[in-house]
Design a protein around this motif. Sequence first.
Motif, PDB file in Angstrom:
ATOM      1  N   TYR A  57       0.839  -1.200   0.000  1.00 46.99           N
ATOM      2  CA  TYR A  57       0.000   0.000   0.000  1.00 46.99           C
ATOM      3  C   TYR A  57       0.880   1.258   0.000  1.00 46.99           C
ATOM      4  O   TYR A  57       0.670   2.179  -0.787  1.00 46.99           O
ATOM      5  N   GLU A  58       1.897   1.257   0.861  1.00 44.63           N
ATOM      6  CA  GLU A  58       2.805   2.410   0.937  1.00 44.63           C
ATOM      7  C   GLU A  58       3.619   2.571  -0.335  1.00 44.63           C
ATOM      8  O   GLU A  58       3.972   3.690  -0.716  1.00 44.63           O
ATOM      9  N   ASP A  59       3.915   1.461  -1.022  1.00 45.51           N
ATOM     10  CA  ASP A  59       4.670   1.505  -2.284  1.00 45.51           C
ATOM     11  C   ASP A  59       3.795   1.899  -3.470  1.00 45.51           C
ATOM     12  O   ASP A  59       4.297   2.052  -4.590  1.00 45.51           O
ATOM     13  N   GLY A  60       2.487   2.020  -3.248  1.00 47.19           N
ATOM     14  CA  GLY A  60       1.587   2.418  -4.315  1.00 47.19           C
ATOM     15  C   GLY A  60       1.180   1.282  -5.243  1.00 47.19           C
ATOM     16  O   GLY A  60       0.671   1.528  -6.337  1.00 47.19           O
ATOM     17  N   VAL A  61       1.381   0.048  -4.815  1.00 47.07           N
ATOM     18  CA  VAL A  61       0.993  -1.104  -5.623  1.00 47.07           C
ATOM     19  C   VAL A  61      -0.503  -1.357  -5.478  1.00 47.07           C
ATOM     20  O   VAL A  61      -1.189  -1.728  -6.426  1.00 47.07           O
ATOM     21  N   ILE A  62      -1.017  -1.149  -4.262  1.00 46.95           N
ATOM     22  CA  ILE A  62      -2.439  -1.322  -3.988  1.00 46.95           C
ATOM     23  C   ILE A  62      -2.969  -0.061  -3.324  1.00 46.95           C
ATOM     24  O   ILE A  62      -2.198   0.752  -2.808  1.00 46.95           O
ATOM     25  N   GLU A  63      -4.285   0.109  -3.369  1.00 46.41           N
ATOM     26  CA  GLU A  63      -4.911   1.246  -2.699  1.00 46.41           C
ATOM     27  C   GLU A  63      -5.824   0.729  -1.601  1.00 46.41           C
ATOM     28  O   GLU A  63      -6.338  -0.388  -1.685  1.00 46.41           O
ATOM     29  N   ARG A  64      -6.002   1.535  -0.565  1.00 43.03           N
ATOM     30  CA  ARG A  64      -6.917   1.166   0.509  1.00 43.03           C
ATOM     31  C   ARG A  64      -8.284   1.722   0.139  1.00 43.03           C
ATOM     32  O   ARG A  64      -8.443   2.921  -0.039  1.00 43.03           O
ATOM     33  N   THR A  65      -9.258   0.838   0.022  1.00 40.12           N
ATOM     34  CA  THR A  65     -10.604   1.268  -0.371  1.00 40.12           C
ATOM     35  C   THR A  65     -11.514   1.442   0.832  1.00 40.12           C
ATOM     36  O   THR A  65     -12.565   2.066   0.727  1.00 40.12           O
ATOM     37  N   PHE A  66     -11.127   0.875   1.965  1.00 39.96           N
ATOM     38  CA  PHE A  66     -11.923   0.992   3.173  1.00 39.96           C
ATOM     39  C   PHE A  66     -10.990   0.984   4.368  1.00 39.96           C
ATOM     40  O   PHE A  66     -10.134   0.112   4.494  1.00 39.96           O
ATOM     41  N   GLU A  67     -11.139   1.967   5.232  1.00 38.28           N
ATOM     42  CA  GLU A  67     -10.323   2.087   6.439  1.00 38.28           C
ATOM     43  C   GLU A  67     -11.014   1.300   7.553  1.00 38.28           C
ATOM     44  O   GLU A  67     -12.060   1.712   8.049  1.00 38.28           O
ATOM     45  N   GLY A  68     -10.457   0.164   7.901  1.00 34.82           N
ATOM     46  CA  GLY A  68     -11.041  -0.652   8.952  1.00 34.82           C
ATOM     47  C   GLY A  68     -10.581  -0.172  10.315  1.00 34.82           C
ATOM     48  O   GLY A  68      -9.642   0.619  10.445  1.00 34.82           O
ATOM     49  N   SER A  69     -11.251  -0.672  11.335  1.00 27.71           N
ATOM     50  CA  SER A  69     -10.826  -0.379  12.707  1.00 27.71           C
ATOM     51  C   SER A  69     -11.377  -1.464  13.613  1.00 27.71           C
ATOM     52  O   SER A  69     -12.412  -2.070  13.319  1.00 27.71           O
ATOM     53  N   GLY A  70     -10.676  -1.728  14.691  1.00 31.80           N
ATOM     54  CA  GLY A  70     -11.094  -2.786  15.599  1.00 31.80           C
ATOM     55  C   GLY A  70     -11.042  -4.133  14.905  1.00 31.80           C
ATOM     56  O   GLY A  70     -10.033  -4.511  14.337  1.00 31.80           O
ATOM     57  N   LYS A  71     -12.168  -4.845  14.907  1.00 25.60           N
ATOM     58  CA  LYS A  71     -12.221  -6.163  14.267  1.00 25.60           C
ATOM     59  C   LYS A  71     -12.602  -6.076  12.803  1.00 25.60           C
ATOM     60  O   LYS A  71     -12.645  -7.084  12.115  1.00 25.60           O
ATOM     61  N   THR A  72     -12.880  -4.876  12.318  1.00 25.02           N
ATOM     62  CA  THR A  72     -13.222  -4.691  10.909  1.00 25.02           C
ATOM     63  C   THR A  72     -11.926  -4.425  10.140  1.00 25.02           C
ATOM     64  O   THR A  72     -11.224  -3.456  10.407  1.00 25.02           O
ATOM     65  N   PRO A  73     -11.598  -5.294   9.177  1.00 21.72           N
ATOM     66  CA  PRO A  73     -10.306  -5.158   8.485  1.00 21.72           C
ATOM     67  C   PRO A  73     -10.316  -4.072   7.407  1.00 21.72           C
ATOM     68  O   PRO A  73     -11.375  -3.685   6.891  1.00 21.72           O
ATOM     69  N   HIS A  74      -9.105  -3.575   7.099  1.00 25.25           N
ATOM     70  CA  HIS A  74      -8.943  -2.684   5.953  1.00 25.25           C
ATOM     71  C   HIS A  74      -9.280  -3.482   4.702  1.00 25.25           C
ATOM     72  O   HIS A  74      -9.083  -4.694   4.658  1.00 25.25           O
ATOM     73  N   LYS A  75      -9.743  -2.786   3.657  1.00 29.85           N
ATOM     74  CA  LYS A  75      -9.962  -3.425   2.363  1.00 29.85           C
ATOM     75  C   LYS A  75      -9.064  -2.727   1.358  1.00 29.85           C
ATOM     76  O   LYS A  75      -8.856  -1.511   1.429  1.00 29.85           O
ATOM     77  N   TYR A  76      -8.538  -3.513   0.432  1.00 31.25           N
ATOM     78  CA  TYR A  76      -7.590  -3.004  -0.561  1.00 31.25           C
ATOM     79  C   TYR A  76      -8.039  -3.404  -1.956  1.00 31.25           C
ATOM     80  O   TYR A  76      -8.870  -4.284  -2.150  1.00 31.25           O
ATOM     81  N   ARG A  77      -7.401  -2.771  -2.952  1.00 36.29           N
ATOM     82  CA  ARG A  77      -7.611  -3.121  -4.351  1.00 36.29           C
ATOM     83  C   ARG A  77      -6.301  -2.882  -5.086  1.00 36.29           C
ATOM     84  O   ARG A  77      -5.618  -1.897  -4.830  1.00 36.29           O
ATOM     85  N   TYR A  78      -6.013  -3.741  -6.014  1.00 33.90           N
ATOM     86  CA  TYR A  78      -4.817  -3.605  -6.852  1.00 33.90           C
ATOM     87  C   TYR A  78      -5.000  -2.417  -7.779  1.00 33.90           C
ATOM     88  O   TYR A  78      -6.067  -2.237  -8.376  1.00 33.90           O
ATOM     89  N   ILE A  79      -3.985  -1.589  -7.900  1.00 32.46           N
ATOM     90  CA  ILE A  79      -4.029  -0.419  -8.795  1.00 32.46           C
ATOM     91  C   ILE A  79      -3.618  -0.899 -10.186  1.00 32.46           C
ATOM     92  O   ILE A  79      -2.452  -1.214 -10.420  1.00 32.46           O
ATOM     93  N   THR A  80      -4.580  -0.978 -11.082  1.00 27.76           N
ATOM     94  CA  THR A  80      -4.315  -1.532 -12.411  1.00 27.76           C
ATOM     95  C   THR A  80      -3.766  -0.507 -13.377  1.00 27.76           C
ATOM     96  O   THR A  80      -3.048  -0.852 -14.301  1.00 27.76           O
TER      97      THR A  80
END
Length: 153
Positions: free
Chosen positions: A128-151
């Motif tokens: 994510y920090e390298d810009g390979v994927i993007e975070r589509t949802f900011e999770g917190s607690g027991k709810t996980p972050h969601k990501y997507r590949y940057i095509t």
Amino acid sequence: MKNKRGGAMSFSLDSLVQMAEEKRKELEELEAAIRVMKRLNNAPTIEESSIDNPINETGLIDITDLEEPSSEGPKKRSLKDDIRDLVERFGDQEFTVSHVESALKKLGKASDAKNFKNRLSMLVRTLYEDGVIERTFEGSGKTPHKYRYITNK
């Protein structure tokens, strides 16, 4: 079988099975030692080997005559490389670290190590920090972050 006094010894079935297993293990160890000794006896000595005799008349080896192995051998793939390839294959689907772990397990590249999922989480964050994927949802607690590949890079 007779004991030391000449009388008959009695053995239970369990003790006979145990004795046979111990003897079998001893035999396996001896056979392994024989294989090692055969390999060592067939191994060429330094004098017999195909080295272009780098030993000078003093018995020392001149290292300038030796070729060093290339440090540019085939690069071993890291877990990060495997994850990078994996998230590309997710296409434009959203995923979590659990999806990555599940896919790695199906590919036989996962580990049962105690902190494996934490390691995956750190590597996904690095992508994510390298810009390979993007975070589509900011999770917190027991709810996980969601990501997507940057095509479209």
